[in-house]
Design an enzyme around this catalytic site. Structure first.
Site, PDB file in Angstrom:
ATOM      1  N   LYS A   1     -55.159  57.623   9.258  1.00 37.96           N
ATOM      2  CA  LYS A   1     -54.210  58.068   8.237  1.00 37.96           C
ATOM      3  C   LYS A   1     -54.457  57.280   6.948  1.00 37.96           C
ATOM      4  O   LYS A   1     -55.377  57.581   6.213  1.00 37.96           O
ATOM      5  CB  LYS A   1     -52.796  57.955   8.779  1.00 37.96           C
ATOM      6  CG  LYS A   1     -52.560  58.925   9.948  1.00 37.96           C
ATOM      7  CD  LYS A   1     -51.172  58.876  10.480  1.00 37.96           C
ATOM      8  CE  LYS A   1     -50.928  59.987  11.504  1.00 37.96           C
ATOM      9  NZ  LYS A   1     -51.837  59.972  12.657  1.00 37.96           N
TER      10      LYS A   1
ATOM     11  N   SER B   1     -42.799  60.983  11.937  1.00 39.10           N
ATOM     12  CA  SER B   1     -43.803  61.786  11.251  1.00 39.10           C
ATOM     13  C   SER B   1     -43.281  63.093  10.688  1.00 39.10           C
ATOM     14  O   SER B   1     -43.874  63.636   9.757  1.00 39.10           O
ATOM     15  CB  SER B   1     -44.967  62.077  12.207  1.00 39.10           C
ATOM     16  OG  SER B   1     -44.525  62.819  13.331  1.00 39.10           O
TER      17      SER B   1
ATOM     18  N   HIS C   1     -47.644  55.879  10.770  1.00 36.04           N
ATOM     19  CA  HIS C   1     -47.326  56.376   9.433  1.00 36.04           C
ATOM     20  C   HIS C   1     -46.774  55.281   8.524  1.00 36.04           C
ATOM     21  O   HIS C   1     -46.335  55.580   7.404  1.00 36.04           O
ATOM     22  CB  HIS C   1     -46.327  57.531   9.524  1.00 36.04           C
ATOM     23  CG  HIS C   1     -46.866  58.714  10.263  1.00 36.04           C
ATOM     24  ND1 HIS C   1     -47.624  59.693   9.662  1.00 36.04           N
ATOM     25  CD2 HIS C   1     -46.789  59.047  11.581  1.00 36.04           C
ATOM     26  CE1 HIS C   1     -47.968  60.601  10.555  1.00 36.04           C
ATOM     27  NE2 HIS C   1     -47.481  60.233  11.736  1.00 36.04           N
TER      28      HIS C   1
END
Length: 423
Positions: free
Chosen positions: A234, A175, A203
């Site tokens: 996300k 990240s 991610h």
């Protein structure tokens, strides 16, 4: 502990942060503390958090199922909307089963602790997310931290732990650096030593792999990873997390992962929003390509100015500053000029590597990103952060002699130096 004294200590160490207030929905542009800015530090990678279909699905779910689930999954909190999302995620990720968690933090902490028992060893990448680190702390097993992305170091540790139950856990996309773990090599080494593998795709889901299915799918390792963790908060624009695995593992986790057993189930609006976002992702895979292209563009723009973007190869682009105070100055100057990119300092990143963590979105335009790169470049210079020297071109060498004119060792004689000269 005196809280006021501790707060002052945080201030003196440069670790104190204040909350910045965003008005309106998360999009490529927001109003920050009353100031319009381009947003470059949100995890809303595909621009779905404010998509009309996602918002409408969440609103409809609130009317149909209510705002809250009311209980944990094992009591009365399991609702049909939860099962629909679990089935959709399992199909999307190519797994047999899926289990929802309250957040990515709760998923990693609970899964690692549930799978790493007394007498075992957890093998954790040095740059894993804090939720994995805390999962290791909660586990009854020992923890071996291997150097970032270093499969040889991981294998050495596995050899030292021969005969003990082993669990290897890693982020797929890291990240703060935007690089990708060597998943194929990790799975090979883990298989050779009989270790389970957990990969956090927080991610990577919606950002990498075929149709945004993640780095595990990109590497074709769906059958080699025991648990794939992902987030709804996300690229999918909602809130919550999931674990994709086989049916036996899912049943085990819902009975052993304390973070799901003792947490209220996800609110129906968040679940419905994630379902709508997943549908959009499958309908519009161009969003994944646009995200990757935007990451490449931002990286190229900053590198062309001579600034350090680390080993990033994804939509996360670290603008490495070095000094924490300078990173804060760059952040503030960026905001003053209409670009919000948050400064990241120790202990989140190692000393001397403070940075602005730039997270592009598929909804950013090329012109917006080019302008942002110029703004941040000027902010770096104003803060006293000089670009790296441009590499000097190597001297022009004379053309190599034709092969027939080169010296060749006598037949039957191996002369390493001569071979090197002739190569």
């Amino acid at each position: 502990m005196d809280v006021a004294e501790r707060l002052e200590e945080l201030r003196s160490l440069g670790l104190y942060r204040r909350l910045r207030m965003v008005s309106g929905p998360q999009g490529p542009r927001v109003v920050l503390d009353g100031r319009p800015v381009l947003l470059l530090c949100s995890n809303n990678y595909l621009g779905l958090a404010d998509h009309p279909r996602v918002r409408e699905a969440a609103a409809d779910a609130a009317m149909r199922w209510g705002v809250g689930a009311g209980a944990s999954r094992l009591v009365s909190g399991s609702m049909t909307i939860h099962r629909r999302l679990e089935e959709a995620l399992a199909e999307f990720k190519g797994s047999e089963a899926c289990l929802l968690f309250g957040s990515g933090y709760l998923a990693n902490a609970g899964i690692v602790a549930a799978l790493a028992g007394a007498g075992g060893v957890v093998f954790s990448d040095a740059l894993n997310h804090a939720s994995i680190v805390d999962g290791c702390r909660l586990a009854r097993a020992e923890t071996f931290v291997y150097d970032h992305g270093d499969v040889e170091h991981l294998e050495w540790g596995l050899l030292q732990a021969a005969g003990r139950e082993a669990l290897v856990v890693t982020d797929s996309v890291f990240s703060m650096d935007g690089d990708v773990a060597p998943l194929e090599e990790i799975c090979d080494v883990a298989r050779d030593h009989g270790a389970r593998v957990v990969v956090d795709e927080a991610h990577a889901t919606g950002a990498l792999g075929p149709g945004g299915r993640g780095a595990v799918a990109e590497a074709g390792l769906e059958d080699a990873v025991d648990v794939v963790v992902g987030t709804l908060g996300k690229a999918l624009g909602s809130y919550g997390a999931y674990a994709c695995c086989d049916a036996v593992m899912a049943r085990y986790l819902i009975n052993a992962a304390r973070t799901v057993i003792f947490s209220t189930a996800l609110p129906p609006p968040a679940v419905a929003g994630a379902l709508a976002a997943l549908d959009l992702l499958e309908e519009q895979p161009r969003r994944v390509r646009k995200l990757a292209n935007n990451g490449d563009l931002m990286r190229a723009e900053l590198e062309s100015q001579g600034f350090d973007v680390g080993a990033s190869s994804t939509h996360i682009v670290p603008l490495v500053v070095g000094d924490a105070a300078h990173a804060m100055q760059v952040c503030e100057r960026g905001i003053e000029n209409g670009v919000f990119a948050q400064a990241i300092r120790p202990p989140t990143v190692p000393e001397g590597t403070s940075r602005l963590r730039l997270a592009v979105m598929a909804s950013h335009t090329k012109s917006e990103l080019r302008t942002a790169a110029q703004v941040l470049g000027k902010a770096m210079l104003a803060a006293g952060v000089a670009p790296r020297p441009r590499p000097v071109a190597p001297p022009v060498r004379e053309p190599a002699a034709p092969v027939e004119e080169r010296a060749v060792p006598a037949a039957g004689v191996f002369d390493g130096e001569a071979v090197a000269r002739a190569a």
